[in-house]
Design a protein around this motif. Sequence first.
Motif, PDB file in Angstrom:
ATOM      1  N   LEU A 166     -19.994   4.138  15.749  1.00  0.00           N
ATOM      2  CA  LEU A 166     -19.815   4.066  14.052  1.00  0.00           C
ATOM      3  C   LEU A 166     -19.344   3.185  14.195  1.00  0.00           C
ATOM      4  CD1 LEU A 166     -16.896   6.079  15.987  1.00  0.00           C
ATOM      5  CD2 LEU A 166     -19.264   7.017  15.531  1.00  0.00           C
ATOM      6  N   ILE A 167     -18.912   3.394  11.447  1.00  0.00           N
ATOM      7  CA  ILE A 167     -19.753   2.618  10.961  1.00  0.00           C
ATOM      8  C   ILE A 167     -17.691   2.002  11.083  1.00  0.00           C
ATOM      9  CG2 ILE A 167     -19.365   1.951   8.828  1.00  0.00           C
ATOM     10  CD1 ILE A 167     -21.190   4.051   8.725  1.00  0.00           C
ATOM     11  N   HIS A 168     -18.044   0.456  11.693  1.00  0.00           N
ATOM     12  CA  HIS A 168     -16.361  -0.007  11.365  1.00  0.00           C
ATOM     13  C   HIS A 168     -16.094  -0.759   9.738  1.00  0.00           C
ATOM     14  CE1 HIS A 168     -13.918  -3.548  11.840  1.00  0.00           C
ATOM     15  NE2 HIS A 168     -13.315  -3.024  12.027  1.00  0.00           N
ATOM     16  N   VAL A 169     -14.672  -0.370   9.562  1.00  0.00           N
ATOM     17  CA  VAL A 169     -14.542  -0.548   8.314  1.00  0.00           C
ATOM     18  C   VAL A 169     -13.968  -1.057   8.194  1.00  0.00           C
ATOM     19  CG1 VAL A 169     -13.431   0.668   5.588  1.00  0.00           C
ATOM     20  CG2 VAL A 169     -15.262   2.229   7.542  1.00  0.00           C
ATOM     21  N   PRO A 170     -13.601  -2.975   7.600  1.00  0.00           N
ATOM     22  CA  PRO A 170     -12.566  -3.291   7.673  1.00  0.00           C
ATOM     23  C   PRO A 170     -11.073  -3.160   6.672  1.00  0.00           C
ATOM     24  CG  PRO A 170     -14.564  -4.785   7.954  1.00  0.00           C
ATOM     25  CD  PRO A 170     -14.679  -3.800   7.594  1.00  0.00           C
ATOM     26  N   PHE A 171      -9.883  -3.075   6.757  1.00  0.00           N
ATOM     27  CA  PHE A 171      -9.740  -3.354   5.280  1.00  0.00           C
ATOM     28  C   PHE A 171      -8.475  -4.254   5.221  1.00  0.00           C
ATOM     29  CE2 PHE A 171      -7.991  -0.878   8.774  1.00  0.00           C
ATOM     30  CZ  PHE A 171      -6.250  -0.835   8.141  1.00  0.00           C
ATOM     31  N   ARG A 172      -7.662  -4.534   3.890  1.00  0.00           N
ATOM     32  CA  ARG A 172      -6.163  -5.064   3.967  1.00  0.00           C
ATOM     33  C   ARG A 172      -5.001  -3.708   3.196  1.00  0.00           C
ATOM     34  NH1 ARG A 172      -7.761  -7.054   7.541  1.00  0.00           N
ATOM     35  NH2 ARG A 172      -7.856  -9.376   7.844  1.00  0.00           N
ATOM     36  N   PHE A 173      -4.587  -4.225   3.222  1.00  0.00           N
ATOM     37  CA  PHE A 173      -3.278  -3.184   2.441  1.00  0.00           C
ATOM     38  C   PHE A 173      -3.266  -4.113   0.628  1.00  0.00           C
ATOM     39  CE2 PHE A 173      -0.543  -3.949   6.697  1.00  0.00           C
ATOM     40  CZ  PHE A 173      -1.135  -1.526   7.152  1.00  0.00           C
TER      41      PHE A 173
ATOM     42  N   ARG B 121      10.680   3.955  -0.810  1.00  0.00           N
ATOM     43  CA  ARG B 121      11.280   3.059  -0.284  1.00  0.00           C
ATOM     44  C   ARG B 121       9.956   2.014   0.555  1.00  0.00           C
ATOM     45  NH1 ARG B 121      15.229   3.360   4.079  1.00  0.00           N
ATOM     46  NH2 ARG B 121      13.824   2.195   5.890  1.00  0.00           N
ATOM     47  N   PRO B 122       9.995   0.851  -0.664  1.00  0.00           N
ATOM     48  CA  PRO B 122       8.934  -0.218  -0.236  1.00  0.00           C
ATOM     49  C   PRO B 122       9.420  -1.044   1.224  1.00  0.00           C
ATOM     50  CG  PRO B 122       8.969  -0.674  -1.687  1.00  0.00           C
ATOM     51  CD  PRO B 122      10.244   0.425  -1.591  1.00  0.00           C
ATOM     52  N   LEU B 123       8.560  -1.173   2.532  1.00  0.00           N
ATOM     53  CA  LEU B 123       8.815  -2.245   3.682  1.00  0.00           C
ATOM     54  C   LEU B 123       8.482  -3.373   2.972  1.00  0.00           C
ATOM     55  CD1 LEU B 123       7.458  -0.328   6.712  1.00  0.00           C
ATOM     56  CD2 LEU B 123      10.132   0.202   5.610  1.00  0.00           C
ATOM     57  N   THR B 124       9.811  -3.470   3.248  1.00  0.00           N
ATOM     58  CA  THR B 124      10.143  -5.265   2.462  1.00  0.00           C
ATOM     59  C   THR B 124       9.774  -6.419   3.640  1.00  0.00           C
ATOM     60  OG1 THR B 124      12.721  -5.712   2.323  1.00  0.00           O
ATOM     61  CG2 THR B 124      10.390  -4.947   0.158  1.00  0.00           C
ATOM     62  N   LEU B 125       8.360  -6.553   4.371  1.00  0.00           N
ATOM     63  CA  LEU B 125       8.247  -7.456   5.187  1.00  0.00           C
ATOM     64  C   LEU B 125       7.882  -8.695   4.886  1.00  0.00           C
ATOM     65  CD1 LEU B 125       6.021  -4.796   7.529  1.00  0.00           C
ATOM     66  CD2 LEU B 125       8.453  -4.807   7.424  1.00  0.00           C
ATOM     67  N   PRO B 126       7.756  -9.335   5.388  1.00  0.00           N
ATOM     68  CA  PRO B 126       7.390 -10.805   5.620  1.00  0.00           C
ATOM     69  C   PRO B 126       5.879 -10.603   5.573  1.00  0.00           C
ATOM     70  CG  PRO B 126       9.168 -11.145   7.173  1.00  0.00           C
ATOM     71  CD  PRO B 126       8.814  -9.628   7.412  1.00  0.00           C
ATOM     72  N   SER B 127       5.417 -11.973   4.891  1.00  0.00           N
ATOM     73  CA  SER B 127       4.235 -11.924   4.454  1.00  0.00           C
ATOM     74  C   SER B 127       2.795 -12.138   6.307  1.00  0.00           C
ATOM     75  CB  SER B 127       3.150 -13.035   3.319  1.00  0.00           C
ATOM     76  OG  SER B 127       3.748 -14.388   3.882  1.00  0.00           O
ATOM     77  N   ASP B 128       3.598 -12.423   7.395  1.00  0.00           N
ATOM     78  CA  ASP B 128       2.847 -12.941   8.440  1.00  0.00           C
ATOM     79  C   ASP B 128       3.395 -11.190   8.757  1.00  0.00           C
ATOM     80  OD1 ASP B 128       5.608 -13.297   8.615  1.00  0.00           O
ATOM     81  OD2 ASP B 128       5.406 -14.625  10.360  1.00  0.00           O
TER      82      ASP B 128
ATOM     83  N   GLN C 105      -0.738  11.273  -2.481  1.00  0.00           N
ATOM     84  CA  GLN C 105      -0.071  10.734  -3.670  1.00  0.00           C
ATOM     85  C   GLN C 105       0.553  10.173  -4.002  1.00  0.00           C
ATOM     86  OE1 GLN C 105      -0.430  13.594  -1.796  1.00  0.00           O
ATOM     87  NE2 GLN C 105      -1.417  15.384  -3.118  1.00  0.00           N
ATOM     88  N   VAL C 106       1.787  10.061  -2.879  1.00  0.00           N
ATOM     89  CA  VAL C 106       2.880   8.730  -3.131  1.00  0.00           C
ATOM     90  C   VAL C 106       1.931   7.765  -3.264  1.00  0.00           C
ATOM     91  CG1 VAL C 106       4.766   7.264  -2.570  1.00  0.00           C
ATOM     92  CG2 VAL C 106       4.112  10.480  -2.650  1.00  0.00           C
ATOM     93  N   SER C 107       1.455   7.056  -1.870  1.00  0.00           N
ATOM     94  CA  SER C 107       0.633   6.204  -1.972  1.00  0.00           C
ATOM     95  C   SER C 107       0.060   5.988  -2.686  1.00  0.00           C
ATOM     96  CB  SER C 107      -0.047   6.358  -0.552  1.00  0.00           C
ATOM     97  OG  SER C 107       0.377   6.286   0.451  1.00  0.00           O
ATOM     98  N   ALA C 108      -1.426   6.520  -3.129  1.00  0.00           N
ATOM     99  CA  ALA C 108      -2.319   5.981  -4.188  1.00  0.00           C
ATOM    100  C   ALA C 108      -1.647   6.071  -5.454  1.00  0.00           C
ATOM    101  CB  ALA C 108      -3.110   7.248  -4.793  1.00  0.00           C
ATOM    102  N   ALA C 109      -0.402   5.885  -5.736  1.00  0.00           N
ATOM    103  CA  ALA C 109       0.712   5.670  -7.398  1.00  0.00           C
ATOM    104  C   ALA C 109       1.125   4.508  -6.922  1.00  0.00           C
ATOM    105  CB  ALA C 109       1.402   7.202  -7.385  1.00  0.00           C
ATOM    106  N   TYR C 110       2.082   4.470  -5.870  1.00  0.00           N
ATOM    107  CA  TYR C 110       2.377   3.355  -5.672  1.00  0.00           C
ATOM    108  C   TYR C 110       2.010   2.005  -5.373  1.00  0.00           C
ATOM    109  CZ  TYR C 110       6.416   5.956  -6.658  1.00  0.00           C
ATOM    110  OH  TYR C 110       7.880   6.856  -7.400  1.00  0.00           O
ATOM    111  N   GLY C 111       0.842   2.489  -3.621  1.00  0.00           N
ATOM    112  CA  GLY C 111       0.428   1.757  -3.203  1.00  0.00           C
ATOM    113  C   GLY C 111       1.225   0.658  -2.330  1.00  0.00           C
ATOM    114  N   GLY C 112       0.475  -0.154  -1.552  1.00  0.00           N
ATOM    115  CA  GLY C 112       1.230  -1.231  -0.384  1.00  0.00           C
ATOM    116  C   GLY C 112       2.021   0.229   0.225  1.00  0.00           C
ATOM    117  N   LEU C 113       3.081  -0.754   1.758  1.00  0.00           N
ATOM    118  CA  LEU C 113       3.800   0.196   1.982  1.00  0.00           C
ATOM    119  C   LEU C 113       4.314   0.473   2.357  1.00  0.00           C
ATOM    120  CD1 LEU C 113       2.388  -0.249   5.001  1.00  0.00           C
ATOM    121  CD2 LEU C 113       3.749  -1.815   6.622  1.00  0.00           C
TER     122      LEU C 113
END
Length: 283
Positions: free
Chosen positions: A230-237, A94-101, A72-80
Amino acid sequence: MRFLNIDRGIEIHHDGDLPARSGMGSSSAFTVGLLHALYALKGQMPSKRQLMQDSIYVEQECLRETVGSQDQVSAAYGGLNYINFMTSGEISVRPLTLPSDRLHELNNHLMLFYTGIKRTASDVADSYVNGIEDKKRQLRIIRDLVEESVAILSSGRDITPFGELLHEAWQTKRSLSEKVSNSHVDALYEQAITAGALGGKLTGAGGGGFLLLFVPPSRQSSVKSALKHLIHVPFRFEFSGSQIIFFEPEVDYQVEETERAQQSVQRFQELNHLVEERVGRRE
């Protein structure tokens, strides 16, 4: 709808990219999204924290499901996020403020495969939640691995140890209950490790659903070949969390609806039946 005191008829359409009962938090995503939409229908703008708290209440208290609170936390807030569940019941996000790279590097090391096994999360969770007091050692290990994983991601060090920690965490989680994994899943995981994966886990409570693997990009073709059935499912944060993507205020016809509800309306009929009735009268 009762939770939000909605007593009028509404029309709901739901589309899901992933199957239910697969450990991807689809039930919590549905709950958060539906609550968000219903709030918007009432002309209200809930905060992400309110969406999180309300969806947890609906699932755990209203539906009496044996489920956690992280989906529920992840669905509401999104992100890492680094999510801390306090003994008081409070939840710190607490969002993990990581560099984009760095985020891009982590994302590129992760692969997601559908095992094809459906399961009900509460059934698996029931197998270890009731005796959780006897699992304190495993829980301490998992908590320490989280801290170490965050330290790795937040540093500029080689990201490879993150995959090794994921492997250690999965082995620890498997010891919580015999329902967390099974011989079929263990065989798939072993195939992935042999092909080049450094670690992984079943998402969600376990038992089936999706297998998340940490694989160096140079070995991913080998892992994909080993798990080609198996089905491979590509994803992005995703970093926005629950969103209202379209909203158009509508005319409120509640007065008319109330008046109509008090009317005595004649029953609906098929045209063919009316024609047959008229012919019968003529005869």
